[in-house]
Design an enzyme around this catalytic site. Structure first.
Site, PDB file in Angstrom:
ATOM      1  N   HIS A   6      -3.562 -12.802  13.088  1.00 46.86           N
ATOM      2  CA  HIS A   6      -4.071 -12.143  12.180  1.00 46.86           C
ATOM      3  C   HIS A   6      -3.929 -10.549  12.245  1.00 46.86           C
ATOM      4  O   HIS A   6      -4.209 -10.158  13.354  1.00 46.86           O
ATOM      5  CB  HIS A   6      -5.805 -12.464  12.172  1.00 46.86           C
ATOM      6  CG  HIS A   6      -6.314 -11.867  11.316  1.00 46.86           C
ATOM      7  ND1 HIS A   6      -6.078 -11.419   9.697  1.00 46.86           N
ATOM      8  CD2 HIS A   6      -7.610 -11.132  11.112  1.00 46.86           C
ATOM      9  CE1 HIS A   6      -7.003 -10.778   9.017  1.00 46.86           C
ATOM     10  NE2 HIS A   6      -7.799 -10.697   9.903  1.00 46.86           N
ATOM     11  N   HIS A   8      -4.327  -6.475   9.813  1.00 50.87           N
ATOM     12  CA  HIS A   8      -4.682  -5.730   8.455  1.00 50.87           C
ATOM     13  C   HIS A   8      -3.587  -4.925   8.280  1.00 50.87           C
ATOM     14  O   HIS A   8      -3.877  -3.600   8.165  1.00 50.87           O
ATOM     15  CB  HIS A   8      -5.898  -5.005   8.632  1.00 50.87           C
ATOM     16  CG  HIS A   8      -7.292  -5.710   8.850  1.00 50.87           C
ATOM     17  ND1 HIS A   8      -8.366  -5.532   8.108  1.00 50.87           N
ATOM     18  CD2 HIS A   8      -7.484  -7.192   9.262  1.00 50.87           C
ATOM     19  CE1 HIS A   8      -9.274  -6.436   8.451  1.00 50.87           C
ATOM     20  NE2 HIS A   8      -8.716  -7.437   8.939  1.00 50.87           N
ATOM     21  N   ASP A  67      14.955 -14.994   3.771  1.00 49.66           N
ATOM     22  CA  ASP A  67      15.396 -15.202   5.371  1.00 49.66           C
ATOM     23  C   ASP A  67      14.197 -16.087   6.261  1.00 49.66           C
ATOM     24  O   ASP A  67      14.549 -16.597   7.047  1.00 49.66           O
ATOM     25  CB  ASP A  67      16.136 -14.156   6.051  1.00 49.66           C
ATOM     26  CG  ASP A  67      17.262 -13.590   5.606  1.00 49.66           C
ATOM     27  OD1 ASP A  67      18.152 -14.553   4.936  1.00 49.66           O
ATOM     28  OD2 ASP A  67      17.712 -12.431   5.461  1.00 49.66           O
ATOM     29  N   HIS A 114      -8.722  -9.358   1.768  1.00 50.98           N
ATOM     30  CA  HIS A 114      -8.647  -9.401   3.289  1.00 50.98           C
ATOM     31  C   HIS A 114      -7.507  -9.002   3.992  1.00 50.98           C
ATOM     32  O   HIS A 114      -7.450  -7.904   3.921  1.00 50.98           O
ATOM     33  CB  HIS A 114      -9.129 -10.586   3.883  1.00 50.98           C
ATOM     34  CG  HIS A 114      -9.724 -10.768   5.303  1.00 50.98           C
ATOM     35  ND1 HIS A 114     -10.389 -11.708   5.668  1.00 50.98           N
ATOM     36  CD2 HIS A 114      -9.313  -9.769   6.237  1.00 50.98           C
ATOM     37  CE1 HIS A 114     -10.520 -11.277   7.173  1.00 50.98           C
ATOM     38  NE2 HIS A 114     -10.009 -10.162   7.543  1.00 50.98           N
ATOM     39  N   TYR A 137      32.087  23.149   3.374  1.00 46.86           N
ATOM     40  CA  TYR A 137      30.953  22.975   4.161  1.00 46.86           C
ATOM     41  C   TYR A 137      31.359  22.758   5.799  1.00 46.86           C
ATOM     42  O   TYR A 137      32.253  22.172   5.850  1.00 46.86           O
ATOM     43  CB  TYR A 137      29.984  21.943   3.459  1.00 46.86           C
ATOM     44  CG  TYR A 137      28.920  21.468   4.303  1.00 46.86           C
ATOM     45  CD1 TYR A 137      27.642  22.151   4.051  1.00 46.86           C
ATOM     46  CD2 TYR A 137      29.149  20.558   5.294  1.00 46.86           C
ATOM     47  CE1 TYR A 137      26.679  21.753   4.849  1.00 46.86           C
ATOM     48  CE2 TYR A 137      27.831  20.109   6.103  1.00 46.86           C
ATOM     49  CZ  TYR A 137      26.684  20.862   5.771  1.00 46.86           C
ATOM     50  OH  TYR A 137      25.402  20.437   6.377  1.00 46.86           O
TER      51      TYR A 137
END
Lengths: 234, 234, 234, 234
Positions: free
Chosen positions: B94, B96, B119, B170, B229
């Site tokens: 779990h 966040h 995938d 949540h 360049y």
């Protein structure tokens, strides 16, 4: 004793760049010693890389320097006012952390959009009123503190249950029982602002799904008896 | 044997901050030993910097502590329910993590928007139903687990083919054959959420193209016989 | 000689995580030896932390393994086709870099929105056609290569002037004169995708300006003869 | 003396990657010695990892090389023009930093959206006019400098009060009293662009609030006398 307070406030200030909450010299942390009636705060405009514990400035509750060779943060009158107005708070943080500032500049409260927010802030983190021209041209930093107190007093918000605010057009202040708790709340306020921004701007107008046959191909290329990705074949 | 399980779960927990999936102490990983009928899980509210293998708590399938001096994660009843409900899963995570939370707060499934998603997840990563007032005020963490099982059972989703979910308002839970496989799925879920967010919010309303002559200038300033360049001229 | 090629391809593969272009094991780089008619490519599903130069697989232009103990990338047939189709390219990169994938999932070309883009890509980076069900269920990786060639051939795009493409619903492929040049182009493609996304989504609907008196206060708090921020007063 | 100038300009150039303002070899910093009528600038196309103080090129105010073995930055004529046009500036920075480029590509000024902006820039950071076909095909880098001067002259903007600009379709230039001050302004310009982008795109159309009972549950799970999160119970 004050050396210990300086050390604590030094460490709390250094936690701001360590948690990606500051750019350049922006931001400041303070902590109060209620018995002595003084608080320790970051000196103004000092680079975090150069900051030392002995640079931390001790000021009284009117914001006058009691100890230290450097000017205290220009936001010192805001800290002093909040310590006077709220006797329960022990530490204060001000940052210009990017996601909280985005809401402050929009004049929007950070909405309680999920449990990550609810774990720390018991409701929306409010945005203070815009200061008037007179408030800005007068005692600006003191009036910033007053604008914070005003929104909490008017809307009957408990500053210990919602330990943070956005000053309008400016950025976040957070507080807590001590400096490090206030830093903790500053970290949470920025990340919940980031999460809320993305929740608020999610747009379901377009169907972005891949076709089922492509889903099948990629999933079963890696999973199950016909998988052929990787080194171990089933 | 349990020392090895604790070490494994310790390492899987430490993989969360290493992969930028957590803020502060948030998040937890567990792994089950089906033979012994116990699982190992992160202690509640412990800082990742301070976490040690011996801090990992062993609980039974009712979530009661079998071994360990610390309180297990407050989300332990969710883990225990999922282990009881799905006998094939071996590890649960779990977090966040920011992008998955953005979808959870919006109450939106993460759409299968590309092959990166396909995938790992064989279809949309679903969002669980909002818990009712009674479910929240009752056995909240148990009911969180039940809300996860409900969406999989109702929509006939195979939890081994779509090893993750968003709990409404949540954040994400993911699982797998063991703890590290569940961490892998947590990493993928956050990055496919990020990719989906940007795909869903791309806006073609404005033409952003440079004029052809500016394209010519910049490309041929760096490429071809007239380039000027850099140090090596052709 | 092939040891040198393996070392080169190893280093180019390791440049992907070093430049934040990959998650987990995703992505692969190859480089061809045109004289020998073989190319070197990353093995399938190997973690970058565990990858060693001797793990690099040598395959011929039909994608058959010539040297090496591991399975080559599952995307090998795409690389092989592009090397056969375009005799001037020397290295190929495939990633799931986040910003390029957002456009690929949207089925949108990355527009030439500024000079940063024009310095490397002489026009929009095109998106290949979606593969049909038959193409996906058949020789998928070969057909992915064909879908890339098709958009360049049909629209008369020079693959050396626009050394990159988005495969539809999937992600970017880039190429160049060698593997490291292809990595360079992969880096540029992701950053110009990021820049284009933000240009395309800028929204001027809301006036976000601070009032003039607040601008005055903050600017002159730090600048000019009445400045009071920092340690050195003028 | 010029060795000191080279060292200073070397360090200012290295501050660009250290502050995440550049990709690959992009960007350049210069500083002028007004007494000697020369300025020091990064060589063209050199990788920052390989850059050494002795690589820094000394050029006169017409942009001709006075000292150094490498080609100076291709943007040298822009720097030279600005030093000629504005006698008070001492250092110049050009980057392709991502957030400032997003505004440059949109042809939008960066609005003064908050006090973070006002602390450094006394008003919007303007966007220069798009160059015409003739200006691009002619002395492009010189004309880039002229396009910058034109917007400041026409709109009566003080270049010391707003030390930065966006060149249209291209990216930011900033300046200051010396090279490091110009780098400081480049850092601020990118972060205020990022903050302004998010303020401008915040969308309040959707109510993202959690229900009160979920707010109660999560807040009081961690706070107050019935808290059960973490190790220390009150």
């Amino acid at each position: 004793m004050l050396e210990e307070l300086k050390q604590t406030v030094y460490e709390a200030n250094m936690a701001l760049p360590a948690n990606n909450l500051v750019t350049l010299t922006w931001g400041n942390v303070s902590q109060i010693d209620r018995d002595k009636g003084v608080f320790a705060i970051k000196p103004s405009g000092v680079d975090y890389n150069a900051l030392k514990p002995e640079d931390i400035v001790i000021v009284d509750l009117d914001g006058h320097v009691v100890e230290g060779n450097l000017n205290p943060s220009s936001d010192t009158p805001t800290h002093a006012f909040l310590y006077r107005h709220w006797p329960d708070i022990g530490g204060i943080v001000h940052t210009h952390s990017k996601w909280a500032v985005a809401f402050a500049q929009a004049g929007m409260a950070v909405p309680a959009a999920g449990t990550t927010h609810a774990d720390t802030f018991y409701g929306d983190v409010p945005v203070a009123d815009k200061l008037t021209k007179e408030e800005v041209e007068g005692a600006y930093e003191l009036n910033t503190g007053k604008s914070i107190a005003r929104v909490f007093d008017r809307d009957h918000i408990d500053p210990m249950a919602i330990p943070g605010v956005l000053t309008n057009d400016h950025g976040p202040f957070t507080w807590g029982e001590n400096a490090m708790a206030a830093v903790h709340n500053a970290i949470v306020l920025d990340v919940v602002s980031e999460m809320a921004y993305h929740t608020m701007t999610l747009d379901t107008a377009t169907d972005v799904h891949v076709p089922q046959y492509l889903l099948d191909k990629h999933y079963f290329r890696k999973h199950g008896k016909n998988a052929y990705y990787g080194q171990v074949q089933s």
